[in-house]
Design an enzyme around this catalytic site. Structure first.
Site, PDB file in Angstrom:
ATOM      1  N   TYR A 102       0.759  -1.033   0.098  1.00 24.29           N
ATOM      2  CA  TYR A 102      -0.067  -0.110   0.015  1.00 24.29           C
ATOM      3  C   TYR A 102       0.656   1.286  -0.072  1.00 24.29           C
ATOM      4  O   TYR A 102       0.431   2.373  -0.507  1.00 24.29           O
ATOM      5  CB  TYR A 102      -1.113  -0.026   1.262  1.00 24.29           C
ATOM      6  CG  TYR A 102      -2.250  -0.968   0.855  1.00 24.29           C
ATOM      7  CD1 TYR A 102      -3.440  -0.374   0.092  1.00 24.29           C
ATOM      8  CD2 TYR A 102      -2.053  -2.131   1.355  1.00 24.29           C
ATOM      9  CE1 TYR A 102      -4.266  -1.251  -0.313  1.00 24.29           C
ATOM     10  CE2 TYR A 102      -3.333  -2.840   0.962  1.00 24.29           C
ATOM     11  CZ  TYR A 102      -4.264  -2.618   0.056  1.00 24.29           C
ATOM     12  OH  TYR A 102      -5.180  -3.285  -0.075  1.00 24.29           O
ATOM     13  N   ARG A 105       1.680   1.779  -3.719  1.00 21.23           N
ATOM     14  CA  ARG A 105       0.444   2.446  -4.131  1.00 21.23           C
ATOM     15  C   ARG A 105       0.055   3.889  -3.969  1.00 21.23           C
ATOM     16  O   ARG A 105      -0.410   4.720  -4.690  1.00 21.23           O
ATOM     17  CB  ARG A 105      -0.851   1.550  -3.976  1.00 21.23           C
ATOM     18  CG  ARG A 105      -0.709   0.217  -4.497  1.00 21.23           C
ATOM     19  CD  ARG A 105      -2.008  -0.624  -3.983  1.00 21.23           C
ATOM     20  NE  ARG A 105      -3.127  -0.415  -4.872  1.00 21.23           N
ATOM     21  CZ  ARG A 105      -4.253  -0.994  -4.574  1.00 21.23           C
ATOM     22  NH1 ARG A 105      -4.552  -1.921  -4.070  1.00 21.23           N
ATOM     23  NH2 ARG A 105      -5.326  -0.518  -5.361  1.00 21.23           N
ATOM     24  N   ASN A 141     -12.773   2.389  -7.000  1.00 14.98           N
ATOM     25  CA  ASN A 141     -11.521   2.964  -7.078  1.00 14.98           C
ATOM     26  C   ASN A 141     -11.191   3.578  -5.657  1.00 14.98           C
ATOM     27  O   ASN A 141     -11.975   4.299  -5.119  1.00 14.98           O
ATOM     28  CB  ASN A 141     -11.089   3.692  -7.935  1.00 14.98           C
ATOM     29  CG  ASN A 141     -11.401   3.099  -9.516  1.00 14.98           C
ATOM     30  OD1 ASN A 141     -11.335   2.047  -9.605  1.00 14.98           O
ATOM     31  ND2 ASN A 141     -11.667   4.033 -10.331  1.00 14.98           N
ATOM     32  N   HIS A 158     -15.159   1.433  -1.708  1.00 14.69           N
ATOM     33  CA  HIS A 158     -14.111   0.355  -1.261  1.00 14.69           C
ATOM     34  C   HIS A 158     -13.118   1.409  -0.282  1.00 14.69           C
ATOM     35  O   HIS A 158     -11.984   0.512  -0.135  1.00 14.69           O
ATOM     36  CB  HIS A 158     -13.339  -0.158  -2.567  1.00 14.69           C
ATOM     37  CG  HIS A 158     -14.193  -1.054  -3.173  1.00 14.69           C
ATOM     38  ND1 HIS A 158     -13.817  -1.726  -4.574  1.00 14.69           N
ATOM     39  CD2 HIS A 158     -15.378  -2.068  -2.721  1.00 14.69           C
ATOM     40  CE1 HIS A 158     -14.728  -2.638  -4.580  1.00 14.69           C
ATOM     41  NE2 HIS A 158     -15.473  -2.724  -3.755  1.00 14.69           N
ATOM     42  N   CYS A 207      -1.202   4.492  15.424  1.00 13.39           N
ATOM     43  CA  CYS A 207      -2.507   5.317  15.743  1.00 13.39           C
ATOM     44  C   CYS A 207      -1.773   6.536  16.479  1.00 13.39           C
ATOM     45  O   CYS A 207      -0.968   6.257  17.553  1.00 13.39           O
ATOM     46  CB  CYS A 207      -3.445   4.525  16.396  1.00 13.39           C
ATOM     47  SG  CYS A 207      -4.853   5.596  16.804  1.00 13.39           S
ATOM     48  N   CYS A 293     -11.930   5.272 -22.018  1.00 10.69           N
ATOM     49  CA  CYS A 293     -12.906   6.270 -21.386  1.00 10.69           C
ATOM     50  C   CYS A 293     -12.518   7.769 -21.634  1.00 10.69           C
ATOM     51  O   CYS A 293     -13.454   8.654 -21.606  1.00 10.69           O
ATOM     52  CB  CYS A 293     -12.966   5.865 -19.886  1.00 10.69           C
ATOM     53  SG  CYS A 293     -13.374   4.491 -19.503  1.00 10.69           S
TER      54      CYS A 293
END
Length: 310
Positions: A102, A105, A141, A158, A207, A293
């Site tokens: 992640y 990403r 997305n 999501h 956290c 698109c």
């Protein structure tokens, strides 16, 4: 071709993210329609009359911005696809590897921008809002490109790459730090053969709520997890009210999102699919426009000659 399944509205909030249809749900079958039309002029006539438009978007629209999809041939991070890492079980086994994925990403998105498809959707929403018409985007997305394009009415079913959730206290917070924690700096390379960083769990994102310090996880819906029932209630309402639905850049294989457009089509509402290829749902829709698109959407959503200019 296996029939798509439509789950009754009362069951939608109980569904979880997956690559197959929920076999346990009581279903009715969405009938196959005549071959969908690719006549843009006919679509534009329907678009001009629509008052409440729902646009469902998937990975295809972001892929045109260069965002990796981790699906299909070549869709790997190191030697894994998304469904290998985006699960609670994968995070429990190896939170360091999942956070590397992640982190990669998140960092990739720093060099990506909304493409003409995202921008056409956002411009359409703004323009039609001035005419008293509603456009809402329901996206699978997690990259926030719709937000960056200017979309306001947005349901991210999501989650988001740029939110975290504490595994101890449950707090959800926006997080745009780069890197998200010092230990991930320079980590997350996607090339095959890259060794896992094996970051100690206490050095992974933590956290920041007072007195907590629990391990953070990405605030995204992983395969096998329930979708947020509050968001799904909003999705259900939009689907029940819309008089036109667009399906943009989605493979129609990830559930429950794969059920949304056939559910709309089953009650007689026009559905238009915009995709690089046909999907298992294509024959259920009134229109299908094949191609990028970023090319098809600007034409489809441009100001219609019957629109008033305000």
């Amino acid at each position: 071709m296996r029939p798509l399944q439509i789950v009754p509205r009362r069951l939608i909030s109980q569904l979880y993210c997956g690559l197959t249809s929920p076999a346990s749900a009581q279903t009715r079958i969405c009938p196959t329609m005549a071959r969908p039309s690719s006549n843009m002029a006919d679509f534009r006539k329907v678009f001009a009359k629509a008052k409440h438009i729902v646009i469902l978007t998937g990975a295809g629209v972001s892929a045109e911005s260069g965002v990796p999809t981790f699906r299909g041939a070549g869709g790997y991070w190191r030697k894994w696809q998304a469904q290998d890492l985006a699960t609670p079980q994968a995070f429990a086994r190896d939170p360091s590897r999942v956070w590397e994925f992640y982190h990669y990403r998140r960092e990739v998105m720093r060099s990506k921008d909304p493409n003409p498809g995202h921008l056409a959707i956002a411009e359409c929403e703004t323009r039609l809002h001035r005419q008293g018409r509603r456009v809402v985007v329901i996206t699978q997305n997690i990259d926030e490109l719709h937000r960056r394009a200017g979309t306001q009415n947005l349901l991210e079913i999501h989650g988001s790459l740029f939110k975290t959730q504490c595994t101890s206290c449950g707090n959800v917070a926006e997080n745009y730090k780069s890197p998200i924690c010092p230990a991930l700096s320079g980590k997350g390379a996607a090339e095959p053969g890259t060794e896992d960083a094996k970051i100690p769990v206490e050095q992974l994102p933590r956290c920041e709520e007072a007195g907590c310090g629990g391990l953070l996880r990405p605030h995204v819906v992983w395969f096998g997890e329930n979708l947020d029932p509050v968001i799904l209630d909003k999705v259900d309402r939009e689907l029940s009210l819309c008089d036109l639905c667009l399906v943009v850049g989605t493979s129609s294989v990830v559930y429950p999102a794969a059920m949304f457009a056939p559910q709309v089509s089953a009650r007689g509402v026009p559905v238009a699919e915009f995709n690089m290829e046909t999907t298992p749902a294509t024959d259920r829709f009134r229109f299908h426009f094949q191609g990028p698109c970023g090319t098809t959407l600007p034409e489809a959503l441009a100001r219609h000659e019957t629109e008033t200019i305000s």
